[in-house]
Design an enzyme around this catalytic site. Structure first.
Site, short mmCIF file in Angstrom:
data_model
loop_
_atom_site.label_atom_id
_atom_site.label_comp_id
_atom_site.label_asym_id
_atom_site.label_seq_id
_atom_site.Cartn_x
_atom_site.Cartn_y
_atom_site.Cartn_z
N HIS A 9 0.81 -1.30 -0.55
CA HIS A 9 0.25 -0.15 -0.13
C HIS A 9 1.13 1.18 -0.29
O HIS A 9 2.43 1.87 0.47
CB HIS A 9 -0.66 0.38 1.29
CG HIS A 9 -2.31 1.13 1.39
ND1 HIS A 9 -1.57 2.40 1.21
CD2 HIS A 9 -3.38 0.70 0.76
CE1 HIS A 9 -2.95 2.76 1.23
NE2 HIS A 9 -3.74 2.45 0.44
N ASP A 33 -7.68 -5.51 0.34
CA ASP A 33 -8.50 -6.60 -0.52
C ASP A 33 -8.04 -7.66 -0.94
O ASP A 33 -8.39 -8.50 -1.55
CB ASP A 33 -8.17 -5.04 -2.55
CG ASP A 33 -8.43 -4.16 -2.22
OD1 ASP A 33 -10.40 -3.97 -2.18
OD2 ASP A 33 -8.04 -3.80 -3.52
N1 CMC Z 1 3.74 -8.15 -4.78
C1 CMC Z 1 5.58 -7.37 -4.96
N2 CMC Z 1 5.90 -6.04 -4.72
C2 CMC Z 1 5.80 -5.34 -4.13
C3 CMC Z 1 4.13 -5.08 -4.63
C4 CMC Z 1 3.49 -6.44 -4.65
N3 CMC Z 1 1.71 -6.27 -4.01
N4 CMC Z 1 3.61 -4.73 -3.99
C5 CMC Z 1 5.19 -3.41 -3.85
N5 CMC Z 1 6.32 -4.26 -4.69
C6 CMC Z 1 7.32 -3.98 -4.89
C7 CMC Z 1 8.05 -3.14 -5.73
O1 CMC Z 1 8.34 -4.20 -6.71
C8 CMC Z 1 9.20 -1.53 -5.33
O2 CMC Z 1 9.61 -2.66 -5.38
P1 CMC Z 1 11.33 -1.96 -5.73
O3 CMC Z 1 11.47 -0.82 -4.88
O4 CMC Z 1 12.44 -2.96 -5.31
O5 CMC Z 1 10.93 -1.21 -7.39
C9 CMC Z 1 7.84 -1.78 -4.00
O6 CMC Z 1 7.58 -2.71 -3.80
C10 CMC Z 1 7.28 -0.44 -3.96
O7 CMC Z 1 6.21 -0.47 -4.43
P2 CMC Z 1 5.82 1.12 -5.25
O8 CMC Z 1 4.85 0.33 -6.73
O9 CMC Z 1 6.63 1.84 -5.84
O10 CMC Z 1 4.09 1.30 -4.12
P3 CMC Z 1 3.47 2.43 -4.58
O11 CMC Z 1 3.06 2.63 -3.49
O12 CMC Z 1 4.13 2.75 -5.52
O13 CMC Z 1 2.21 0.89 -4.98
C11 CMC Z 1 0.73 0.23 -4.38
C12 CMC Z 1 1.72 0.72 -3.51
C13 CMC Z 1 -0.73 -1.02 -3.30
C14 CMC Z 1 -0.29 0.32 -6.09
C15 CMC Z 1 1.01 -1.37 -4.79
O14 CMC Z 1 1.84 -1.80 -3.89
C16 CMC Z 1 0.61 -2.98 -5.38
O15 CMC Z 1 0.32 -2.19 -7.04
N6 CMC Z 1 0.50 -3.89 -4.93
C17 CMC Z 1 -0.92 -4.12 -5.41
C18 CMC Z 1 -2.06 -4.07 -5.66
C19 CMC Z 1 -3.22 -3.86 -4.68
O16 CMC Z 1 -3.25 -4.67 -3.60
N7 CMC Z 1 -3.98 -2.49 -4.61
C20 CMC Z 1 -4.56 -1.75 -3.96
C21 CMC Z 1 -4.31 -1.09 -2.93
S1 CMC Z 1 -5.05 -1.24 -1.19
C22 CMC Z 1 -6.50 -0.83 -2.39
C23 CMC Z 1 -6.91 0.81 -2.89
O17 CMC Z 1 -6.63 1.42 -1.96
O18 CMC Z 1 -7.33 0.74 -3.64
#
Ligand code: CMC
Length: 428
Positions: A306, A363
């Site tokens: 998140h 989720d």
């Molecule tokens: N599985 C594997 N690696 C992950 C995941 C995951 N679910 N989420 C983040 N990472 C890694 C990512 O690869 C990155 O690694 P690095 O620093 O080596 O590049 C690091 O963790 C940080 O990730 P980010 O994408 O830069 O973080 P963000 O804050 O931009 O993204 C997120 C947050 C929710 C989009 C992401 O965690 C994700 O894609 N999760 C899966 C989708 C999901 O469950 N979304 C629901 C969010 S909660 C409900 C809502 O608010 O809608």
């Protein structure tokens, strides 16, 4: 405002930036005059360090896993309150008295029907249309049906539009489902609760009496509470940005729905359940964990991670408890729940997930409950949209009532070509 200032040294220039404190949470640097004073913008794509507005609705402490609505914890609200009560709280700032709650619920129940002509609108969609596509279209179309509540300068019209949106969303969502399965639309029954009514409109048929199962009604109502608002997330920011231009509330909420649909946001609950089904059995979990960690593989554990929570999402804790209750009440033995529990445990003990502070989010478990109740995966994000409508509407109202409100207009770091001379096509 505090007495603190931050000093920015920019070449020979020194600029003082006021520091503003909220009631709780990190201070913010007030950079509103920065461009005027320095000819410099700040650069923060994805808004990872930017507060886009002032708000009194929702507070999140992502490090501690805290979520408060108007000061009340999500744990207490989801345990003791109802979705109608939380809606009142978000809209009005205080918990309602018994009378206020009854009046509010009555008002909402009197707006549940849709203009009859809207049902013909549905028939323009393909039967296999994703219900979120239908939601975007139908909610956007509300502004063509309810002209008498689109003047955003009139607080009475704003209130009516807010009530209409909250009240009609279950009807619109249930109709999207009915259309996809080819069953007749079911009109609302105002004797039922907000959530009971939605269940009946979704799963009832005109040929039979529909009986709402109290445990299911309670669980779904709790799921609605858990999704009601979540600070300045992508869809809420979209609603605020659309609303900042003076667009009508129905158009703004349609914009929010479009944004919510994405798999990184509201679409994650659908993606999470699909992923759990694909994993299928606990022995396959290590393979999927390895894939999630592999930088060359785009696969991510859906329902994990998140932007704000760097600790357990408090909504996921409530959701996990609710899964047990619903599966027990419906006597469903879903092996996917076991896969989810083992996946969670394995990920939480894996250095990759520990180091990156990736925890289950709201989720991760919600899909198991919704599936046990009988919703197809395509409806999951629709339910999120239904519940989040109250947060969108409350945030939109807060923005419009702010006398200092301005149109949102971010700037950019331009990296394209500088001015050049146009060459006619024959000379290129
Ligand atoms: N599985 C594997 N690696 C992950 C995941 C995951 N679910 N989420 C983040 N990472 C890694 C990512 O690869 C990155 O690694 P690095 O620093 O080596 O590049 C690091 O963790 C940080 O990730 P980010 O994408 O830069 O973080 P963000 O804050 O931009 O993204 C997120 C947050 C929710 C989009 C992401 O965690 C994700 O894609 N999760 C899966 C989708 C999901 O469950 N979304 C629901 C969010 S909660 C409900 C809502 O608010 O809608």
């Amino acid at each position: 405002m505090t007495n603190k200032v931050a000093t920015l040294n920019l070449g020979d220039q020194q600029v003082e930036l006021p520091v503003i404190s909220g009631t709780v949470g990190p201070d913010v640097l007030d950079i509103r005059k920065l461009y005027g004073q320095t000819d410099c913008f700040t650069f923060d794509p994805g808004f990872t360090s930017t507060a886009s507005c002032e708000s009194q609705l929702t507070y999140i402490d992502g490090d501690q896993g805290v979520l408060l609505h108007r000061g009340y914890s999500i744990e207490e609200l989801s345990e003791q309150s109802s979705f109608m009560e939380v809606s009142y709280l978000l809209l009005n700032g205080e918990l309602p008295s018994k009378q206020e709650l009854s009046d509010f619920s009555y008002t909402i129940s009197r707006h549940t029907m849709l203009h009859e002509q809207l049902s013909t609108f549905y028939r323009g969609f393909r039967r296999d249309a994703h219900p979120m596509a239908i939601m975007c279209g139908v909610v956007g179309a509300l502004s063509a049906f309810y002209h008498d509540s689109t003047d955003i300068a009139d607080p009475v019209q704003r209130k009516i539009a807010s009530h209409r949106l909250i009240a009609k969303m279950p009807t619109i969502a249930a109709m999207a489902y009915k259309y996809s399965v080819g069953q007749p639309f079911i009109y609302p029954d105002n004797k039922l609760s907000y959530t009971g009514n939605f269940l009946r409109m979704t799963f009832g048929v005109p040929a039979e009496e529909y009986e709402v199962i109290p445990a299911v009604e309670k669980a779904l109502d709790r799921i609605f509470i858990l999704h009601a608002d979540h600070e300045q997330n992508a869809s809420t920011s979209t609603v605020r940005l659309a609303g900042s231009s003076g667009a009508n509330p129905f158009a703004c909420i349609a914009a929010g729905i479009a944004c919510l649909w994405g798999p990184a946001h509201g679409g994650a609950n659908e993606a999470a359940l699909n992923m759990l089904r694909e994993i299928g059995t606990p022995d396959k979990i290590p393979h999927y964990i390895a894939r999630a960690k592999d930088k060359n593989d785009p696969f991510r554990l859906m329902g994990f991670g998140h932007r704000v929570y760097k600790n357990y999402d408090p909504r996921a804790t409530v959701m996990q408890k609710t899964v047990r209750e619903v599966l027990a009440a419906l006597k469903v033995n879903d092996p996917i729940f076991e896969v989810a529990m083992q996946l969670e445990e394995m990920a939480l003990n894996d250095p990759y997930f520990i180091e990156k502070k990736l925890f289950p989010n709201v989720d991760f478990y919600s899909g198991i409950i919704l599936s046990a109740i009988g919703f197809p995966t395509t409806m999951f994000t629709v339910l999120f949209a239904l519940a989040r409508t109250v947060g969108w509407v409350a945030q939109w109202n807060e923005m419009i009532s702010d006398p200092g409100q301005k149109i949102g207009r971010p700037r950019q770091l331009y990296t394209g070509p500088t001015a050049r001379t146009y060459l006619p096509v024959e000379k290129r």
